[in-house]
Design a protein around this motif. Structure first.
Motif, PDB file in Angstrom:
ATOM      1  N   ARG A  18       0.820  -1.217   0.000  1.00  0.00           N
ATOM      2  CA  ARG A  18       0.000   0.000   0.000  1.00  0.00           C
ATOM      3  C   ARG A  18       0.853   1.267   0.000  1.00  0.00           C
ATOM      4  NH1 ARG A  18      -3.834  -1.436   5.120  1.00  0.00           N
ATOM      5  NH2 ARG A  18      -4.510  -3.461   4.391  1.00  0.00           N
ATOM      6  N   ARG A  19       2.164   1.098   0.269  1.00  0.00           N
ATOM      7  CA  ARG A  19       3.074   2.253   0.423  1.00  0.00           C
ATOM      8  C   ARG A  19       2.548   3.198   1.507  1.00  0.00           C
ATOM      9  NH1 ARG A  19       4.534  -0.778  -3.103  1.00  0.00           N
ATOM     10  NH2 ARG A  19       6.245  -0.486  -4.552  1.00  0.00           N
ATOM     11  N   VAL A  35       4.734   6.430   1.591  1.00  0.00           N
ATOM     12  CA  VAL A  35       6.171   6.159   1.694  1.00  0.00           C
ATOM     13  C   VAL A  35       6.742   5.687   0.370  1.00  0.00           C
ATOM     14  CG1 VAL A  35       5.975   5.509   4.136  1.00  0.00           C
ATOM     15  CG2 VAL A  35       5.910   3.723   2.382  1.00  0.00           C
ATOM     16  N   GLY A  36       8.045   5.793   0.272  1.00  0.00           N
ATOM     17  CA  GLY A  36       8.833   5.147  -0.766  1.00  0.00           C
ATOM     18  C   GLY A  36       9.650   4.058  -0.105  1.00  0.00           C
ATOM     19  N   LEU A  37       9.983   3.030  -0.858  1.00  0.00           N
ATOM     20  CA  LEU A  37      10.702   1.879  -0.314  1.00  0.00           C
ATOM     21  C   LEU A  37      12.015   1.665  -1.051  1.00  0.00           C
ATOM     22  CD1 LEU A  37       7.603  -0.489  -0.103  1.00  0.00           C
ATOM     23  CD2 LEU A  37       8.612   0.851   1.757  1.00  0.00           C
ATOM     24  N   GLY A  38      12.595   0.491  -0.823  1.00  0.00           N
ATOM     25  CA  GLY A  38      13.809   0.119  -1.530  1.00  0.00           C
ATOM     26  C   GLY A  38      13.563   0.003  -3.019  1.00  0.00           C
ATOM     27  N   SER A  39      14.642   0.023  -3.779  1.00  0.00           N
ATOM     28  CA  SER A  39      14.553   0.012  -5.241  1.00  0.00           C
ATOM     29  C   SER A  39      13.977  -1.283  -5.807  1.00  0.00           C
ATOM     30  CB  SER A  39      15.935   0.274  -5.839  1.00  0.00           C
ATOM     31  OG  SER A  39      16.845  -0.716  -5.390  1.00  0.00           O
ATOM     32  N   ALA A  40      13.962  -2.353  -5.007  1.00  0.00           N
ATOM     33  CA  ALA A  40      13.352  -3.635  -5.402  1.00  0.00           C
ATOM     34  C   ALA A  40      12.387  -4.030  -4.286  1.00  0.00           C
ATOM     35  CB  ALA A  40      14.440  -4.692  -5.595  1.00  0.00           C
ATOM     36  N   GLY A 108      12.205  13.716  -6.887  1.00  0.00           N
ATOM     37  CA  GLY A 108      12.206  13.397  -8.309  1.00  0.00           C
ATOM     38  C   GLY A 108      12.840  12.064  -8.651  1.00  0.00           C
ATOM     39  N   LYS A 109      13.274  11.286  -7.645  1.00  0.00           N
ATOM     40  CA  LYS A 109      13.890   9.986  -7.918  1.00  0.00           C
ATOM     41  C   LYS A 109      12.857   8.891  -8.157  1.00  0.00           C
ATOM     42  CE  LYS A 109      18.461  10.139  -5.927  1.00  0.00           C
ATOM     43  NZ  LYS A 109      19.386   9.503  -5.000  1.00  0.00           N
ATOM     44  N   GLY A 110      11.587   9.237  -8.040  1.00  0.00           N
ATOM     45  CA  GLY A 110      10.558   8.218  -8.200  1.00  0.00           C
ATOM     46  C   GLY A 110      10.109   7.694  -6.850  1.00  0.00           C
ATOM     47  N   ARG A 111       9.210   6.733  -6.878  1.00  0.00           N
ATOM     48  CA  ARG A 111       8.597   6.268  -5.641  1.00  0.00           C
ATOM     49  C   ARG A 111       9.534   5.407  -4.802  1.00  0.00           C
ATOM     50  NH1 ARG A 111       3.065   2.914  -5.846  1.00  0.00           N
ATOM     51  NH2 ARG A 111       4.415   1.453  -6.893  1.00  0.00           N
ATOM     52  N   CYS A 117      15.507   1.366   2.798  1.00  0.00           N
ATOM     53  CA  CYS A 117      14.886   2.169   3.852  1.00  0.00           C
ATOM     54  C   CYS A 117      13.459   2.547   3.474  1.00  0.00           C
ATOM     55  CB  CYS A 117      15.702   3.440   4.093  1.00  0.00           C
ATOM     56  SG  CYS A 117      17.332   3.125   4.791  1.00  0.00           S
ATOM     57  N   ILE A 118      12.808   3.258   4.402  1.00  0.00           N
ATOM     58  CA  ILE A 118      11.458   3.765   4.217  1.00  0.00           C
ATOM     59  C   ILE A 118      11.574   5.280   4.140  1.00  0.00           C
ATOM     60  CG2 ILE A 118       9.160   3.926   5.248  1.00  0.00           C
ATOM     61  CD1 ILE A 118      10.151   1.312   6.897  1.00  0.00           C
ATOM     62  N   ALA A 119      11.229   5.869   3.009  1.00  0.00           N
ATOM     63  CA  ALA A 119      11.384   7.309   2.805  1.00  0.00           C
ATOM     64  C   ALA A 119      10.041   8.010   2.863  1.00  0.00           C
ATOM     65  CB  ALA A 119      12.050   7.584   1.461  1.00  0.00           C
ATOM     66  N   VAL A 120      10.021   9.159   3.528  1.00  0.00           N
ATOM     67  CA  VAL A 120       8.842  10.012   3.603  1.00  0.00           C
ATOM     68  C   VAL A 120       9.275  11.442   3.281  1.00  0.00           C
ATOM     69  CG1 VAL A 120       7.656   8.558   5.297  1.00  0.00           C
ATOM     70  CG2 VAL A 120       9.130  10.402   6.095  1.00  0.00           C
TER      71      VAL A 120
END
Length: 142
Positions: A18-19, A35-40, A108-111, A117-120
């Protein structure tokens, strides 16, 4: 940052699919964040460098007011089970998993752009940083 004077946050829950990150007091959701997550992002973190965000139950175990990602709070990954799984495959489990901001330069790096990590948003990590105390449980679901 404004001090937090609301109900004590007793648990943090992340639903990766659900991010969404939820801060709970008892069974009540006090706040939630995109949130954004890891690249995979699909699947649990198993090895250092796999770009995955962990899944399971952990503890908020450290705070970094000088994070290069604005602010951050640490997650107790890897636990003993994570370390044993990686070692059984001849690899390292990795570490340094945090909930952190974007620190402007990462806009701008995408989701899903982190190393696991968990990015907000920066303004959201300021709230989370003030609301979540050391020792708080975090449950991360697929």
């Amino acid at each position: 940052m404004k001090p937090y004077d609301g109900p004590q946050i007793t648990r943090v829950v992340l639903h990766k699919s659900r991010r969404r990150l939820y801060l709970l007091s008892g069974e009540t959701v006090v706040k939630d964040y995109k949130v954004g997550l890891g690249s995979a992002p699909a699947g649990p973190k198993r090895f250092e460098g796999d770009g995955k965000t962990p899944e399971g139950s952990y503890i908020i175990d450290r705070r970094n007011p000088n994070s290069s990602f604005h602010l951050s709070i640490g997650i107790s990954y890897p636990n003993t089970q994570d370390q044993e799984f990686a070692a059984a495959h001849g690899k390292r489990a990795g570490g340094d998993i945090f909930i952190h901001g974007r620190a402007r330069q990462n806009k701008g790096k995408g989701r899903d752009w982190t190393a696991g990590c968990i990015a907000v948003k920066d303004r959201h990590i300021e709230q989370i940083y003030m609301m979540v105390q050391l020792g708080t449980q975090i449950d991360i679901y697929p």
